[in-house]
Structures are given as C-alpha cells and as structure tokens.
Design a protein around this motif. Structure first.
Motif, PDB file in Angstrom:
ATOM      1  N   PHE A  95       0.859  -1.187   0.000  1.00  0.00           N
ATOM      2  CA  PHE A  95       0.000   0.000   0.000  1.00  0.00           C
ATOM      3  C   PHE A  95       0.890   1.230   0.000  1.00  0.00           C
ATOM      4  CE2 PHE A  95      -2.625   3.324   1.758  1.00  0.00           C
ATOM      5  CZ  PHE A  95      -3.825   3.131   1.084  1.00  0.00           C
ATOM      6  N   PHE A 151      -9.455  -0.988   1.203  1.00  0.00           N
ATOM      7  CA  PHE A 151      -8.315  -0.286   1.808  1.00  0.00           C
ATOM      8  C   PHE A 151      -8.637   1.055   2.464  1.00  0.00           C
ATOM      9  CE2 PHE A 151      -6.111  -2.838  -1.526  1.00  0.00           C
ATOM     10  CZ  PHE A 151      -5.337  -3.608  -0.667  1.00  0.00           C
ATOM     11  N   PHE A 152      -9.694   1.722   2.029  1.00  0.00           N
ATOM     12  CA  PHE A 152      -9.880   3.123   2.451  1.00  0.00           C
ATOM     13  C   PHE A 152     -11.080   3.374   3.369  1.00  0.00           C
ATOM     14  CE2 PHE A 152      -7.448   3.297  -1.456  1.00  0.00           C
ATOM     15  CZ  PHE A 152      -6.486   4.248  -1.173  1.00  0.00           C
ATOM     16  N   TYR A 155     -10.750   2.358   7.207  1.00  0.00           N
ATOM     17  CA  TYR A 155      -9.610   3.072   7.811  1.00  0.00           C
ATOM     18  C   TYR A 155     -10.023   4.526   8.054  1.00  0.00           C
ATOM     19  CZ  TYR A 155      -4.735   4.614   8.503  1.00  0.00           C
ATOM     20  OH  TYR A 155      -3.564   5.119   9.018  1.00  0.00           O
ATOM     21  N   THR A 156     -10.662   5.091   7.043  1.00  0.00           N
ATOM     22  CA  THR A 156     -11.050   6.506   7.119  1.00  0.00           C
ATOM     23  C   THR A 156     -12.120   6.731   8.184  1.00  0.00           C
ATOM     24  OG1 THR A 156     -10.391   6.792   4.842  1.00  0.00           O
ATOM     25  CG2 THR A 156     -11.940   8.413   5.696  1.00  0.00           C
ATOM     26  N   GLN A 159     -10.253   6.560  11.440  1.00  0.00           N
ATOM     27  CA  GLN A 159      -9.352   7.704  11.643  1.00  0.00           C
ATOM     28  C   GLN A 159     -10.110   8.993  11.957  1.00  0.00           C
ATOM     29  OE1 GLN A 159      -6.095   8.100  11.842  1.00  0.00           O
ATOM     30  NE2 GLN A 159      -5.915  10.313  11.593  1.00  0.00           N
ATOM     31  N   TRP A 160     -11.207   9.207  11.224  1.00  0.00           N
ATOM     32  CA  TRP A 160     -11.879  10.506  11.334  1.00  0.00           C
ATOM     33  C   TRP A 160     -13.230  10.425  12.033  1.00  0.00           C
ATOM     34  CZ3 TRP A 160      -8.402  14.082  10.233  1.00  0.00           C
ATOM     35  CH2 TRP A 160      -7.380  13.758   9.341  1.00  0.00           C
ATOM     36  N   ARG A 174      -3.523  12.790  -0.667  1.00  0.00           N
ATOM     37  CA  ARG A 174      -2.249  12.430  -0.013  1.00  0.00           C
ATOM     38  C   ARG A 174      -1.754  11.055  -0.475  1.00  0.00           C
ATOM     39  NH1 ARG A 174      -0.929  15.132   4.590  1.00  0.00           N
ATOM     40  NH2 ARG A 174       0.019  13.326   5.592  1.00  0.00           N
ATOM     41  N   TYR A 185       5.910   4.563   0.156  1.00  0.00           N
ATOM     42  CA  TYR A 185       4.743   5.367   0.536  1.00  0.00           C
ATOM     43  C   TYR A 185       4.832   6.753  -0.100  1.00  0.00           C
ATOM     44  CZ  TYR A 185       0.635   6.056   3.451  1.00  0.00           C
ATOM     45  OH  TYR A 185      -0.667   6.228   3.884  1.00  0.00           O
ATOM     46  N   ASN A 272      -0.856  -0.990   8.082  1.00  0.00           N
ATOM     47  CA  ASN A 272      -2.183  -0.392   8.260  1.00  0.00           C
ATOM     48  C   ASN A 272      -3.230  -1.489   8.431  1.00  0.00           C
ATOM     49  OD1 ASN A 272      -0.978   2.044   7.871  1.00  0.00           O
ATOM     50  ND2 ASN A 272      -1.882   2.460   5.873  1.00  0.00           N
ATOM     51  N   ARG A 281      -3.158   1.650  12.678  1.00  0.00           N
ATOM     52  CA  ARG A 281      -1.878   1.147  12.176  1.00  0.00           C
ATOM     53  C   ARG A 281      -0.951   0.791  13.326  1.00  0.00           C
ATOM     54  NH1 ARG A 281      -0.067   6.867   9.274  1.00  0.00           N
ATOM     55  NH2 ARG A 281       0.003   8.090  11.179  1.00  0.00           N
ATOM     56  N   TYR A 311      -4.338  16.289  14.352  1.00  0.00           N
ATOM     57  CA  TYR A 311      -4.807  16.462  12.973  1.00  0.00           C
ATOM     58  C   TYR A 311      -5.886  17.528  12.930  1.00  0.00           C
ATOM     59  CZ  TYR A 311      -3.009  11.717  11.980  1.00  0.00           C
ATOM     60  OH  TYR A 311      -2.236  10.602  11.815  1.00  0.00           O
ATOM     61  N   TYR A 349      -3.464  20.657   6.836  1.00  0.00           N
ATOM     62  CA  TYR A 349      -2.956  19.283   6.955  1.00  0.00           C
ATOM     63  C   TYR A 349      -1.565  19.230   6.314  1.00  0.00           C
ATOM     64  CZ  TYR A 349      -3.620  14.130   7.159  1.00  0.00           C
ATOM     65  OH  TYR A 349      -3.530  12.787   7.427  1.00  0.00           O
TER      66      TYR A 349
HETATM   67  N1  UDP Z   1      -6.030   6.194   4.323  1.00  0.00           N
HETATM   68  C1  UDP Z   1      -6.811   5.058   4.159  1.00  0.00           C
HETATM   69  N2  UDP Z   1      -6.206   3.834   4.230  1.00  0.00           N
HETATM   70  C2  UDP Z   1      -4.896   3.685   4.482  1.00  0.00           C
HETATM   71  C3  UDP Z   1      -4.099   4.844   4.663  1.00  0.00           C
HETATM   72  C4  UDP Z   1      -4.702   6.085   4.579  1.00  0.00           C
HETATM   73  O1  UDP Z   1      -8.003   5.147   3.949  1.00  0.00           O
HETATM   74  O2  UDP Z   1      -4.419   2.535   4.552  1.00  0.00           O
HETATM   75  C5  UDP Z   1      -6.705   7.512   4.261  1.00  0.00           C
HETATM   76  C6  UDP Z   1      -7.213   7.920   5.650  1.00  0.00           C
HETATM   77  O3  UDP Z   1      -8.391   8.669   5.503  1.00  0.00           O
HETATM   78  C7  UDP Z   1      -6.066   8.775   6.135  1.00  0.00           C
HETATM   79  C8  UDP Z   1      -5.672   9.516   4.863  1.00  0.00           C
HETATM   80  O4  UDP Z   1      -5.814   8.518   3.842  1.00  0.00           O
HETATM   81  O5  UDP Z   1      -6.464   9.639   7.156  1.00  0.00           O
HETATM   82  C9  UDP Z   1      -4.286  10.082   4.859  1.00  0.00           C
HETATM   83  O6  UDP Z   1      -3.362   9.050   5.119  1.00  0.00           O
HETATM   84  P1  UDP Z   1      -1.879   9.353   5.642  1.00  0.00           P
HETATM   85  O7  UDP Z   1      -1.142   8.063   5.652  1.00  0.00           O
HETATM   86  O8  UDP Z   1      -1.333  10.476   4.864  1.00  0.00           O
HETATM   87  O9  UDP Z   1      -2.196   9.797   7.138  1.00  0.00           O
HETATM   88  P2  UDP Z   1      -1.233  10.366   8.288  1.00  0.00           P
HETATM   89  O10 UDP Z   1       0.111   9.726   8.125  1.00  0.00           O
HETATM   90  O11 UDP Z   1      -1.240  11.855   8.124  1.00  0.00           O
HETATM   91  O12 UDP Z   1      -1.930   9.906   9.525  1.00  0.00           O
END
Ligand code: UDP
Length: 370
Positions: A95, A151-152, A155-156, A159-160, A174, A185, A272, A281, A311, A349
């Motif tokens: 990833f 994958f997204f 996680y999202t 995270q949020w 990003r 990455y 992750n 993660r 964040y 960000y």
């Molecule tokens: N993200 C995701 N899956 C992953 C990694 C990232 O969905 O495996 C999404 C998630 O919303 C995350 C955003 O992409 O907050 C940005 O990821 P990044 O790795 O840049 O986050 P950071 O290192 O800033 O926590």
C-alpha cells in the motif's frame, strides 16, 4: 528583558522561524507549553535503545531542495524509503495501491501497461460524483469501489470517525495510485529519518546565541507581560482568538506502546489495518533507523476526538470556520506584528517539509518588509 520576537511553540514551525530571525540578528524568545521541544515530531530513545516517536510515526520527505538543505544544516539523515503494508483479507498487501497490490487482491498477473485499463474497468463499474466532491469520490474515481472498500473506507471511518463522504477531496490526494511496482509510501526526491532523532534536529535548530527557550509555560498566561516587535504563533488557531468564531475540530491519537521480546514484529515500519481491530496502524520503530536490538518496540494507534490536537479535520464546516479565523490572521499579519504558521496555527494538513517551507517563507517575507 526585551525580545525582538516571541515565538510561541518549539515545534518545526516555531524553531525554523526562530532560527531565521536569530540569524538576522534578532533576539528571540521561544515559549513552549510542553516540557520538551520539537512539538509533535518529538522522539526519544527507550530502554532498548530504540528511537520512539512520541506522537506517532514521522517520516521526512520533500521535493523542496531549499527545505532539504535547511534541515541538513542541522542533522544528517539516514537512507530510508518508507514502505507500508495493509492487512486486508488476512494478508499483508503493498500500500498505496500499485501493480502488485492488484495482483494480490484480484489474483491476477498483469503488466504495468495493463494497469490503467484494469483500473478504468473497476471505475466504470462504480458509482461516484464526477467531478469528485469528497474523499470517497476521489478514491473511487481512481480505483473503483472494490479497492475503496478494502483499503480506504473503514480506515477513514476509524481515523476521522465520520462518513468519508463528509471529508473534503484533499485528504485523498495524499495517497498516490501507481501502475508500476514502486511500493514506497512517498515518491519524493529527498527522504530519510534524522540520524540522531527529530528532537536533536530541533535542538540544533534552536541552538543559537540569539535564541532563549522557556519550556512548560503557557503563552496565554504570560502574554500580557511580554513585549516584542513580533509574535510568531504556532498554536491552535481558534484558541488564539478565544474561539470567537466557534471551535475548530481536531483529531487526536491514543498511542499504545508495547515492547516484545522478539527481534522483529512485522516486516516493515508501518502496517495499516483498514478493516480489522480498533487501531488504524502499527509502527515498529526500529525499522526507521535500522536500530539493532533483541527486543522491539511497537506502537498501536487508536484515533480519538479527545486529547492533544494532532490532525485538523477537513470538512466544509471546519474550513468555513477556518476562513473566518484566517481573515483575522491576515489583518493581524498586515500590521507586521504577527506571523501565524504551522499545522495548528494555519489549520492545514501540512507535512513536516510544508511546515518548514511555510515558516521560511513567512519569516523571510516579514524580514524583507523591515
Ligand atoms: N487512508 C486510508 N487507508 C490507508 C491509509 C490512509 O483510507 O491505509 C486515508 C485515511 O483517511 C487517512 C488519509 O488517507 O487519514 C491520509 O493518510 P496518511 O497516511 O497520509 O495519514 P497520516 O500519516 O497523516 O496519519
């Protein structure tokens, strides 16, 4: 004692500004609320000789030569290319998405030149707003619903703590999608981890005869007693204005460290976990500096709404509120008495290199105006 400038916060934004001001002959006072410097990139060596990033993994990467030269004046970097695996369907899969990811997930064997067509077929089967309006739309428009969900999506949400459709498209930008087998990455030209740690890097930036650092002091408790021509503010934007336009939202992390009596916990620094477990993660710190130990220290990240602001939260509501604060900031900056810079003070960000870029630019603009 009179200082030409008071810098609020000893993270990357504040220390960069302090250094540039000090080198121009200004006397600078840096005030830091915490009992340590380096802000969110603070690190330390644990009992097993492993460098732990106090506030979660920080990898330095930039395409900006000026920034790279700036940080290299204060530290050496090791050669480190960040690699991440995502734990999905019981496997560890490369990833961000690249050709190998597709081969693993779909059990196919395709060449680089076939990736574009493969993904465009995935996208054709999917529903999304075009042009993309939110986080989900951006990802689905690139890779389709199947990969988005694998994958997204979850996680999202972890995270949020909100629907990915409420998040602005920029968050998704990003993460790259690659047709080749590049499994890094980041693809930036310059990458690495400071050899002696980020804390040492910031200590070296602040080490100048014109800089005085005071720690464990809240700027807001002493600001009425301070006199200076300039204030460089790097703290939370809404706090500075007494939340007059309402509170901005921040996300925090609950970081749980564990030491295991084994040499390695996982094959790469970061794995992750989009769909399984409550953490997002796991970071195994020894990979960053290739540190040798018979033990290993790993960090589980649990996102939370409470705690230190790590964040900013990119929703249209927060960005509307930010706009009101930014108008106030611009008014103050025009007086020549203030600079607002950094992830918290600009509510952006930012990556580490972007913080340094902004701090160099804003401080130099200020100096050129004198
Ligand atoms: N993200 C995701 N899956 C992953 C990694 C990232 O969905 O495996 C999404 C998630 O919303 C995350 C955003 O992409 O907050 C940005 O990821 P990044 O790795 O840049 O986050 P950071 O290192 O800033 O926590």
């Amino acid at each position: 004692m009179f200082f030409d400038a008071v810098v609020v916060g000893a993270g990357l934004a504040g220390s960069t500004a302090a250094r540039i001001l000090a080198e121009s002959g200004r006397k600078v006072l840096v005030i830091e609320k915490h009992k340590h410097i380096a802000g969110h990139c603070h690190d330390y060596k644990d009992n097993n000789g492993i460098t732990v990033h106090t506030y979660g993994p920080h990898i330095f990467h930039t395409n900006n030569k000026t920034v790279w030269e700036f940080v290299n004046k204060f530290t050496e970097f090791n050669y480190y290319q960040h690699k991440v695996l995502s734990y999905a369907e019981g496997k560890l899969i490369p990833f961000p998405i690249n050709r190998d990811t597709l081969c693993e997930v779909f059990g196919i064997n395709i060449a680089t030149y076939e990736v574009e067509e493969f993904l465009s077929n995935e996208v054709k089967k999917s529903k999304f707003n075009n042009p993309p309006k939110n986080f989900r739309d951006v990802i689905v428009s690139q890779v389709g619903e199947r990969l988005y969900e694998l994958f997204f999506k979850n996680y999202t949400i972890k995270q949020w703590e909100r629907d990915p459709e409420e998040l602005l498209p920029d968050v998704a930008k990003r993460i790259p999608v690659r047709a080749n087998r590049d499994d890094r990455y980041f693809s930036d030209k310059y990458q690495g981890i400071p050899k002696y740690g980020y804390t040492k890097l910031v200590e070296n930036i602040l080490n100048h005869d014109n800089i005085t650092v005071m720690m464990g002091i809240d700027y807001f408790e002493i600001r009425d007693y301070l006199k200076s021509s300039l204030v460089v503010y790097t703290g939370e934007l809404d706090r500075f204005f007494d939340f007059s336009h309402g509170k901005l939202e921040y996300r925090s992390l609950n970081l749980v460290l564990k030491t295991f009596d084994i040499e390695f916990y996982q094959p790469v620094a970061v794995v992750n976990y989009p769909n399984d477990y409550d953490w997002t993660r796991i970071t195994e710190y020894k990979h960053f500096l290739d540190e040798k130990s018979s033990k290993t220290t790993v960090c589980f990240e649990y996102p939370t709404a409470h705690g230190k602001p790590y964040y900013i939260v990119m929703t249209s509501e927060n960005m509307e509120r930010r706009k009101k604060y930014t108008e106030e900031v611009e008014r103050l900056e025009r007086t020549g008495e203030y600079i607002f810079v950094g992830r918290l003070a600009e509510y952006k960000y930012y990556n580490m290199d972007e913080v340094i870029t902004a701090s160099i630019r804003k401080t130099e603009v200020w100096l050129n105006g004198r």
